[in-house]
Design a protein around this motif. Structure first.
Motif, PDB file in Angstrom:
ATOM      1  N   SER A   2      -8.110  11.497  11.180  1.00 26.97           N
ATOM      2  CA  SER A   2      -7.992  12.503  10.128  1.00 26.97           C
ATOM      3  C   SER A   2      -7.176  11.984   8.946  1.00 26.97           C
ATOM      4  N   ALA A   3      -7.444  12.568   7.797  1.00 27.88           N
ATOM      5  CA  ALA A   3      -6.759  12.170   6.558  1.00 27.88           C
ATOM      6  C   ALA A   3      -5.249  12.374   6.679  1.00 27.88           C
ATOM      7  N   LYS A   4      -4.852  13.506   7.243  1.00 28.68           N
ATOM      8  CA  LYS A   4      -3.420  13.811   7.392  1.00 28.68           C
ATOM      9  C   LYS A   4      -2.760  12.785   8.311  1.00 28.68           C
ATOM     10  N   LEU A   5      -3.445  12.384   9.379  1.00 34.59           N
ATOM     11  CA  LEU A   5      -2.897  11.401  10.315  1.00 34.59           C
ATOM     12  C   LEU A   5      -2.740  10.035   9.645  1.00 34.59           C
ATOM     13  N   ILE A   6      -3.718   9.639   8.860  1.00 44.44           N
ATOM     14  CA  ILE A   6      -3.624   8.365   8.134  1.00 44.44           C
ATOM     15  C   ILE A   6      -2.423   8.397   7.196  1.00 44.44           C
ATOM     16  N   TYR A   7      -2.308   9.473   6.425  1.00 39.48           N
ATOM     17  CA  TYR A   7      -1.183   9.617   5.494  1.00 39.48           C
ATOM     18  C   TYR A   7       0.145   9.535   6.253  1.00 39.48           C
ATOM     19  N   THR A   8       0.256  10.271   7.340  1.00 36.84           N
ATOM     20  CA  THR A   8       1.495  10.297   8.128  1.00 36.84           C
ATOM     21  C   THR A   8       1.824   8.917   8.692  1.00 36.84           C
ATOM     22  N   ALA A  19      13.614  -1.713   5.417  1.00 32.48           N
ATOM     23  CA  ALA A  19      14.470  -2.847   5.092  1.00 32.48           C
ATOM     24  C   ALA A  19      13.773  -4.193   5.252  1.00 32.48           C
ATOM     25  N   ASN A  20      12.589  -4.208   5.836  1.00 34.91           N
ATOM     26  CA  ASN A  20      11.970  -5.514   6.060  1.00 34.91           C
ATOM     27  C   ASN A  20      10.441  -5.476   6.017  1.00 34.91           C
ATOM     28  N   ILE A  21       9.887  -4.803   5.038  1.00 35.98           N
ATOM     29  CA  ILE A  21       8.436  -4.786   4.900  1.00 35.98           C
ATOM     30  C   ILE A  21       8.006  -5.907   3.953  1.00 35.98           C
ATOM     31  N   ARG A  22       6.916  -6.517   4.273  1.00 38.18           N
ATOM     32  CA  ARG A  22       6.408  -7.637   3.485  1.00 38.18           C
ATOM     33  C   ARG A  22       5.408  -7.149   2.437  1.00 38.18           C
ATOM     34  N   CYS A  23       5.229  -7.945   1.424  1.00 38.52           N
ATOM     35  CA  CYS A  23       4.373  -7.599   0.286  1.00 38.52           C
ATOM     36  C   CYS A  23       2.936  -7.287   0.727  1.00 38.52           C
ATOM     37  N   ASP A  24       2.355  -8.134   1.555  1.00 44.17           N
ATOM     38  CA  ASP A  24       0.979  -7.910   2.011  1.00 44.17           C
ATOM     39  C   ASP A  24       0.852  -6.617   2.803  1.00 44.17           C
ATOM     40  N   THR A  25       1.864  -6.307   3.607  1.00 47.58           N
ATOM     41  CA  THR A  25       1.838  -5.084   4.412  1.00 47.58           C
ATOM     42  C   THR A  25       1.854  -3.851   3.535  1.00 47.58           C
ATOM     43  N   LEU A  26       2.683  -3.852   2.507  1.00 59.57           N
ATOM     44  CA  LEU A  26       2.735  -2.709   1.600  1.00 59.57           C
ATOM     45  C   LEU A  26       1.394  -2.529   0.896  1.00 59.57           C
ATOM     46  N   ALA A  27       0.809  -3.602   0.436  1.00 61.41           N
ATOM     47  CA  ALA A  27      -0.495  -3.519  -0.236  1.00 61.41           C
ATOM     48  C   ALA A  27      -1.562  -2.968   0.716  1.00 61.41           C
ATOM     49  N   GLU A  28      -1.545  -3.399   1.975  1.00 61.04           N
ATOM     50  CA  GLU A  28      -2.506  -2.900   2.972  1.00 61.04           C
ATOM     51  C   GLU A  28      -2.316  -1.415   3.224  1.00 61.04           C
ATOM     52  N   GLN A  29      -1.074  -0.978   3.338  1.00 60.98           N
ATOM     53  CA  GLN A  29      -0.800   0.438   3.590  1.00 60.98           C
ATOM     54  C   GLN A  29      -1.238   1.301   2.405  1.00 60.98           C
ATOM     55  N   LEU A  30      -0.970   0.838   1.193  1.00 58.70           N
ATOM     56  CA  LEU A  30      -1.405   1.582   0.011  1.00 58.70           C
ATOM     57  C   LEU A  30      -2.932   1.650  -0.056  1.00 58.70           C
ATOM     58  N   ALA A  31      -3.601   0.570   0.305  1.00 57.82           N
ATOM     59  CA  ALA A  31      -5.065   0.545   0.306  1.00 57.82           C
ATOM     60  C   ALA A  31      -5.636   1.549   1.304  1.00 57.82           C
ATOM     61  N   ARG A  32      -4.967   1.749   2.422  1.00 58.07           N
ATOM     62  CA  ARG A  32      -5.420   2.744   3.404  1.00 58.07           C
ATOM     63  C   ARG A  32      -5.462   4.142   2.804  1.00 58.07           C
ATOM     64  N   LEU A  33      -4.610   4.377   1.813  1.00 57.61           N
ATOM     65  CA  LEU A  33      -4.542   5.692   1.166  1.00 57.61           C
ATOM     66  C   LEU A  33      -5.418   5.777  -0.082  1.00 57.61           C
ATOM     67  N   GLY A  34      -6.154   4.719  -0.384  1.00 54.41           N
ATOM     68  CA  GLY A  34      -7.060   4.738  -1.524  1.00 54.41           C
ATOM     69  C   GLY A  34      -6.489   4.146  -2.799  1.00 54.41           C
ATOM     70  N   PHE A  35      -5.313   3.544  -2.719  1.00 51.77           N
ATOM     71  CA  PHE A  35      -4.725   2.915  -3.900  1.00 51.77           C
ATOM     72  C   PHE A  35      -5.323   1.531  -4.103  1.00 51.77           C
ATOM     73  N   GLY A  77      11.499   2.738  -1.335  1.00 53.44           N
ATOM     74  CA  GLY A  77      11.901   4.123  -1.604  1.00 53.44           C
ATOM     75  C   GLY A  77      11.131   4.716  -2.766  1.00 53.44           C
ATOM     76  N   LYS A  78      10.920   3.927  -3.802  1.00 52.05           N
ATOM     77  CA  LYS A  78      10.164   4.383  -4.972  1.00 52.05           C
ATOM     78  C   LYS A  78       8.721   4.701  -4.593  1.00 52.05           C
ATOM     79  N   VAL A  79       8.107   3.840  -3.796  1.00 53.88           N
ATOM     80  CA  VAL A  79       6.732   4.065  -3.351  1.00 53.88           C
ATOM     81  C   VAL A  79       6.667   5.325  -2.483  1.00 53.88           C
ATOM     82  N   LEU A  80       7.623   5.494  -1.580  1.00 53.79           N
ATOM     83  CA  LEU A  80       7.643   6.681  -0.720  1.00 53.79           C
ATOM     84  C   LEU A  80       7.777   7.967  -1.536  1.00 53.79           C
ATOM     85  N   ARG A  81       8.595   7.943  -2.571  1.00 53.69           N
ATOM     86  CA  ARG A  81       8.732   9.129  -3.435  1.00 53.69           C
ATOM     87  C   ARG A  81       7.393   9.475  -4.093  1.00 53.69           C
TER      88      ARG A  81
END
Length: 99
Positions: A2-8, A19-35, A77-81
């Motif tokens: 579900s969309a809500k589960l993906i977002y969560t 404190a320790n997320i990598r650049c590629d991981t952030l890009a992948e997570q944003l892509a999952r949300l359609g960014f 933090g900025k991305v999460l906001r």
């Protein structure tokens, strides 16, 4: 899934590894949300867009230098906001693209 589960899942992943997320991981997570994530004008800078959110123009973060470096917690933090601010629109977009 579900969309809500993906977002969560994405938000929890970013919160849990703030404190320790990598650049590629952030890009992948944003892509999952359609960014869409693109390179910025300077080395290490990334800009992200979302065509499904009319009120959102873009956001950015800095990956630093080197191969797949860790991102500073302030950028996470900025991305999460941004994700929290547009939660309803992101979930709506995911639901529309699911079917």
């Amino acid at each position: 899934m579900s969309a809500k589960l993906i977002y969560t899942e994405v938000v929890e992943t970013l919160q849990g590894s703030k404190a320790n997320i990598r650049c590629d991981t952030l890009a992948e997570q944003l892509a999952r949300l359609g960014f869409e994530v693109r390179d910025g004008r300077r080395g290490g800078h990334k800009v992200f867009f979302h065509d499904g959110i009319s009120a959102f123009t873009s956001g950015s973060y800095n990956c630093g230098h080197g191969r797949n470096p860790e991102i500073k917690p302030a950028y996470i933090g900025k991305v999460l906001r941004i994700l929290r601010q547009y939660e309803d629109e992101i979930i709506d977009f995911l639901e529309r693209t699911e079917s």
